[in-house]
Design a protein around this motif. Structure first.
Motif, PDB file in Angstrom:
ATOM      1  N   GLU A 104      42.246  48.616  39.314  1.00  0.00           N
ATOM      2  CA  GLU A 104      42.501  47.515  39.136  1.00  0.00           C
ATOM      3  C   GLU A 104      42.704  47.239  37.502  1.00  0.00           C
ATOM      4  OE1 GLU A 104      40.238  42.999  39.594  1.00  0.00           O
ATOM      5  OE2 GLU A 104      39.525  44.790  40.715  1.00  0.00           O
ATOM      6  N   GLN A 105      41.923  47.916  36.781  1.00  0.00           N
ATOM      7  CA  GLN A 105      42.081  47.597  35.288  1.00  0.00           C
ATOM      8  C   GLN A 105      43.307  48.037  34.960  1.00  0.00           C
ATOM      9  OE1 GLN A 105      38.769  49.609  33.734  1.00  0.00           O
ATOM     10  NE2 GLN A 105      37.271  48.172  34.448  1.00  0.00           N
ATOM     11  N   GLU A 133      37.824  49.883  40.630  1.00  0.00           N
ATOM     12  CA  GLU A 133      37.828  48.914  39.414  1.00  0.00           C
ATOM     13  C   GLU A 133      38.726  49.596  38.305  1.00  0.00           C
ATOM     14  OE1 GLU A 133      33.747  49.035  38.300  1.00  0.00           O
ATOM     15  OE2 GLU A 133      33.000  47.470  39.925  1.00  0.00           O
ATOM     16  N   LEU A 134      38.594  50.883  38.295  1.00  0.00           N
ATOM     17  CA  LEU A 134      39.561  51.462  37.395  1.00  0.00           C
ATOM     18  C   LEU A 134      40.985  51.321  37.594  1.00  0.00           C
ATOM     19  CD1 LEU A 134      40.181  53.600  34.884  1.00  0.00           C
ATOM     20  CD2 LEU A 134      39.912  55.376  36.384  1.00  0.00           C
ATOM     21  N   ALA A 173      46.088  45.953  35.581  1.00  0.00           N
ATOM     22  CA  ALA A 173      46.206  44.904  34.683  1.00  0.00           C
ATOM     23  C   ALA A 173      46.682  45.394  33.359  1.00  0.00           C
ATOM     24  CB  ALA A 173      44.830  44.377  34.262  1.00  0.00           C
ATOM     25  N   VAL A 174      46.559  46.615  33.009  1.00  0.00           N
ATOM     26  CA  VAL A 174      47.124  47.079  31.634  1.00  0.00           C
ATOM     27  C   VAL A 174      48.727  47.193  31.880  1.00  0.00           C
ATOM     28  CG1 VAL A 174      47.477  48.958  30.228  1.00  0.00           C
ATOM     29  CG2 VAL A 174      45.292  48.115  31.047  1.00  0.00           C
TER      30      VAL A 174
END
Length: 222
Positions: A154-155, A151-152, A158-159
């Protein structure tokens, strides 16, 4: 009268020692926190200690003499477990293995096994001894950590994607874009700003934005 069996003192001492050794081993089996199971080469359960009872929810009387996979192993894992038993019975030991146990109530527990064997006088395998540790909670923590890392990632992805898009817009627009930090230092300086000022980005990044202001106007706070 009933004939009396007289045991010589030396044999009596040996029998007493054997009984003491048996009690000692039984105490270890029943008080250890590990799962200890002993099966014959056909997989029939010979020993099923208290740790096994507590983890599985089955009493030893329910499983002794039965193939261990009958109650304990999920159906889809049985072929691999039986193959592991065959490998041990063929003399390939010690060996480690991980598989699920199904509790009486249907709950799945993940067990890590260290396996060895006892041998007959002719050198062939007699019994298979498995010492297991319930690692269900450890596996759950590893799964949660892996999921959190995914999840990290993926975040962060995205950033990065947003940052790259913003930078692309900055560089392709005709507008002059300057970004300064809280101390007035330049942290962004696009192509339009380079063309308008004659400075290259590498010359001004990290410098005070007052560098771009005529000296007579520098008393004005940016």
């Amino acid at each position: 009268s009933t004939p009396r069996i007289v045991i010589p003192p030396a044999d009596r001492a040996l029998l007493e020692q054997l009984a003491a050794d048996q009690n000692y081993m039984s105490t270890i089996l029943e008080t250890t926190g590990a799962l200890i199971i002993v099966v014959d080469h056909d997989g029939n359960i010979i020993t099923f200690n208290r740790g096994c009872e507590q983890t599985s929810g089955y009493s030893r009387d329910e499983v002794i003499g039965k193939p261990f996979w009958k109650h304990l192993i999920p159906e889809d894992e049985r072929p691999a477990v039986i193959e592991a038993l065959k490998s041990l019975s063929a003399g390939h030991f010690p060996a480690t293995f991980e598989n699920h146990w199904v509790r009486r109530d249907g709950e799945m527990r993940w067990i890590s096994w260290s396996n060895t064997c006892t041998l007959k006088p002719d050198g062939s395998v007699d019994l298979v001894i498995g010492t297991g540790i319930d690692i269900t909670e450890k596996k759950a923590m590893q799964h949660d950590l892996l999921q959190a890392n995914e999840e990290l990632a993926e975040q962060l992805g995205a950033v990065d994607q947003e940052r790259n898009l913003r930078k692309q817009i900055m560089e392709t627009s005709g507008a002059i874009v300057l970004v300064v930090d809280e101390e007035g230092r330049l942290i962004e300086f696009n192509c339009a700003a380079e063309q308008a000022t004659g400075y290259e980005r590498t010359e001004v990044i990290g410098q005070s934005a007052t560098l771009l202001v005529p000296e007579k106007l520098r008393t004005v706070t940016l």
